[in-house]
Design a protein around this motif. Structure first.
Motif, short mmCIF file in Angstrom:
data_model
loop_
_atom_site.label_atom_id
_atom_site.label_comp_id
_atom_site.label_asym_id
_atom_site.label_seq_id
_atom_site.Cartn_x
_atom_site.Cartn_y
_atom_site.Cartn_z
N PHE A 205 0.84 -1.21 0.00
CA PHE A 205 0.00 0.00 0.00
C PHE A 205 0.87 1.25 0.00
N LYS A 206 0.37 2.29 -0.66
CA LYS A 206 1.11 3.55 -0.74
C LYS A 206 0.12 4.70 -0.89
N GLN A 207 0.40 5.81 -0.25
CA GLN A 207 -0.46 6.99 -0.44
C GLN A 207 -0.15 7.60 -1.81
N HIS A 208 -1.18 7.92 -2.56
CA HIS A 208 -0.96 8.52 -3.89
C HIS A 208 -2.21 9.29 -4.32
N ASN A 209 -1.99 10.46 -4.88
CA ASN A 209 -3.07 11.27 -5.44
C ASN A 209 -3.13 11.02 -6.95
N LEU A 210 -4.27 10.59 -7.44
CA LEU A 210 -4.41 10.27 -8.87
C LEU A 210 -4.22 11.49 -9.77
N LEU A 211 -4.30 12.68 -9.19
CA LEU A 211 -4.12 13.89 -10.00
C LEU A 211 -2.66 14.31 -10.05
N THR A 212 -1.76 13.39 -9.72
CA THR A 212 -0.32 13.63 -9.87
C THR A 212 0.24 12.54 -10.78
N GLU A 213 1.58 12.45 -10.86
CA GLU A 213 2.20 11.44 -11.73
C GLU A 213 1.93 10.03 -11.22
N ALA A 214 1.99 9.06 -12.12
CA ALA A 214 1.75 7.66 -11.74
C ALA A 214 2.84 7.19 -10.76
N PRO A 215 2.50 6.26 -9.87
CA PRO A 215 3.50 5.76 -8.93
C PRO A 215 4.38 4.65 -9.53
N GLY A 216 4.32 4.47 -10.83
CA GLY A 216 5.12 3.44 -11.49
C GLY A 216 4.72 3.39 -12.95
N ARG A 217 5.31 2.47 -13.70
CA ARG A 217 4.95 2.36 -15.12
C ARG A 217 4.97 0.90 -15.53
N ASP A 218 4.60 0.65 -16.77
CA ASP A 218 4.59 -0.71 -17.31
C ASP A 218 3.71 -1.67 -16.51
N PHE A 219 2.59 -1.16 -16.03
CA PHE A 219 1.65 -2.06 -15.35
C PHE A 219 0.95 -2.94 -16.38
N ASP A 220 0.71 -4.18 -16.01
CA ASP A 220 -0.02 -5.10 -16.88
C ASP A 220 -1.53 -4.90 -16.73
N LEU A 221 -1.93 -4.46 -15.54
CA LEU A 221 -3.36 -4.27 -15.26
C LEU A 221 -3.51 -3.13 -14.25
N ILE A 222 -4.44 -2.21 -14.54
CA ILE A 222 -4.74 -1.15 -13.57
C ILE A 222 -6.24 -1.16 -13.31
N LEU A 223 -6.62 -1.17 -12.04
CA LEU A 223 -8.02 -1.01 -11.66
C LEU A 223 -8.20 0.39 -11.14
N CYS A 224 -9.11 1.14 -11.71
CA CYS A 224 -9.46 2.46 -11.17
C CYS A 224 -10.98 2.54 -11.25
N ARG A 225 -11.63 2.10 -10.18
CA ARG A 225 -13.08 1.89 -10.21
C ARG A 225 -13.77 2.73 -9.14
N ASN A 226 -14.80 3.44 -9.57
CA ASN A 226 -15.62 4.23 -8.63
C ASN A 226 -14.82 5.31 -7.91
N VAL A 227 -13.84 5.85 -8.58
CA VAL A 227 -13.04 6.95 -8.02
C VAL A 227 -13.28 8.22 -8.82
N THR A 228 -13.11 8.13 -10.14
CA THR A 228 -13.20 9.35 -10.95
C THR A 228 -14.65 9.78 -11.19
N ILE A 229 -15.62 9.01 -10.71
CA ILE A 229 -17.02 9.43 -10.85
C ILE A 229 -17.27 10.74 -10.11
N TYR A 230 -16.40 11.08 -9.17
CA TYR A 230 -16.57 12.31 -8.40
C TYR A 230 -15.80 13.48 -9.02
N PHE A 231 -15.04 13.21 -10.09
CA PHE A 231 -14.17 14.24 -10.67
C PHE A 231 -14.87 15.03 -11.78
N THR A 232 -14.39 16.23 -12.05
CA THR A 232 -14.86 16.99 -13.21
C THR A 232 -14.38 16.28 -14.48
#
Ligand SMILES: C[S@@+](CC[C@H](N)C(=O)[O-])C[C@H]1O[C@@H](n2cnc3c(N)ncnc32)[C@H](O)[C@@H]1O
Length: 281
Positions: A205-232
Motif C-alpha cells: 500500500f502507498k499513499q498517492h493522489n491520482l491527479l499527480t504522476e503515476a507511482p510506477g509504469r509498465d503495469f499489466d493491469l490497472i483497476l481504477c473503479r468508482n473513483v473518478t465518478i466524483y471528478f470533473t
C-alpha cells in the motif's frame, strides 16, 4: 479559483450553507488550506457533489461557513479527520461487480499471465483494501504467485485500515462463496474478519493522489473503479491519460460498472469489452 454558481441547492431545495458562503473569500481560503494539508484540489471534483459534502461537514462540525472550516483544519485535528472522512467516499466491498470480476478471472487475467507470469497490477483508489485483496485472492486461486499488487489511495487513514486488513464484515462477502471466505479470512473476536497472510503479502500500500504522476509504469493491469465518478470531466481526462501511459502496451485498464470512457482512442486505449480497455500496442 473557479467561481461558485450564484445559487446551489441541496436535495431539499434550500440553498446549502456551503453554497451561500461559496462565493466569498472563505472558499478560496478553504481550497488553499485543503490543498496544502491534503494535496486535494477541490476544483477537480464535481461542484454539486462537493457542495453537499462541504455542507455535511459544516453541520457535523457546528461551523457556520467555509472560512471558519478553513481556520479549523489543522494537521492531526479531529475536524481534518472529519473532513477526510466525508470528502473521500470509502464505500467498497470484495469482488464488487462480480460479473466483471468473473470476466477478469476467466478472460483478462489468463491473457495477461500468458504474456507475463509476474504481472504488475495497480489498484488505484483502493479504499480499505477490499479491491486489492479480492485481486490477491483471484491470483492465488490462479496460482499466479509471482504477481505483485500496488494499492494506492489519497486518504492516509483508510490506508492504515487497508494495511491492517482486519476490518472486513459479512457485508463485504456478499459476492463471495462461503468456501472462499473461509479459506482467505479469519473471524475475529469482535465479529470482524482479517485477511490471511498468504493473500495479504501480495499487496503493498502507498499513499498517492491520482491527479499527480503515476507511482510506477509498465503495469499489466490497472483497476481504477468508482473513483473518478466524483471528478470533473477535465480532471477525469487528466487521470485517464496518466493511467493509460502507466500501462505497458497490451496492458488493461479496468473501470467501474457505472463508468465508461468517451472516445478511448484519444488516450491510446481500445475498448475490449464493458469496463475493460486495452492499451494499444
Ligand atoms: C468509492 S471508493 C472506491 C473503492 C474501490 N475502488 C471500489 O470500487 O470498490 C473511492 C476511493 O477513492 C479515493 N480517492 C478520492 N480521490 C482520490 C484521488 N484524487 N487520488 C486517489 N484516491 C482518491 C477515496 O479516498 C476512496 O477511498
Amino acid at each position: 479559483m473557479k467561481p461558485f454558481p450564484k445559487q446551489d441547492f441541496t436535495h431539499s431545495g434550500v440553498p446549502s450553507r456551503a453554497a451561500q458562503t461559496g462565493e466569498d473569500a472563505g472558499y478560496g481560503q478553504l481550497r488553499r488550506r485543503v490543498l496544502d494539508l491534503t494535496g486535494i484540489d477541490l476544483d477537480c471534483y464535481k461542484r454539486q457533489q462537493m457542495l453537499r459534502r462541504l455542507d455535511a461537514i459544516l453541520s457535523r462540525c457546528h461551523l457556520s461557513d467555509l472560512g471558519q472550516l478553513a481556520n479549523e483544519l489543522k494537521p492531526g485535528s479531529p475536524i481534518l479527520r472529519e473532513f477526510m472522512e466525508r470528502f473521500t467516499i470509502n464505500v467498497s466491498e470484495c469482488f464488487r461487480d462480480r460479473p466483471r470480476f468473473d470476466q477478469l478471472a476467466h478472460e483478462i487475467l489468463p491473457t495477461i499471465l500468458q504474456r507475463n507470469p509476474a504481472p504488475r497490477i495497480w489498484s488505484a483508489g483502493c479504499s480499505y483494501g477490499a479491491e486489492p485483496y479480492s485481486l490477491a485472492i483471484l491470483l492465488k486461486e490462479a496460482h499466479a504467485t509471482r504477481a505483485t499488487i500496488l494499492a494506492t489511495d489519497i486518504d492516509p487513514k483508510i490506508l492504515e485500515t487497508a494495511r491492517a486488513g482486519a476490518s472486513f464484515t459479512a457485508n463485504d462477502f456478499k459476492n463471495m462463496s462461503r468456501d472462499l471466505v473461509q479459506r482467505y479470512f479469519q473471524p475475529q473476536a469482535d465479529g470482524t474478519f482479517r485477511i490471511n497472510d498468504q493473500a495479504k503479502t501480495m499487496v503493498s500500500f502507498k499513499q498517492h493522489n491520482l491527479l499527480t504522476e503515476a507511482p510506477g509504469r509498465d503495469f499489466d493491469l490497472i483497476l481504477c473503479r468508482n473513483v473518478t465518478i466524483y471528478f470533473t470531466e477535465e480532471a477525469k481526462d487528466q487521470v485517464t491519460t496518466m493511467l493509460a501511459n502507466a500501462l505497458r502496451p497490451g496492458g488493461v485498464l479496468f473501470i467501474g460498472e457505472t463508468e465508461s470512457l468517451h472516445r478511448p482512442t484519444r488516450f491510446g486505449l481500445n475498448m475490449r469489452s464493458t469496463s475493460f480497455y486495452e492499451r494499444a500496442a
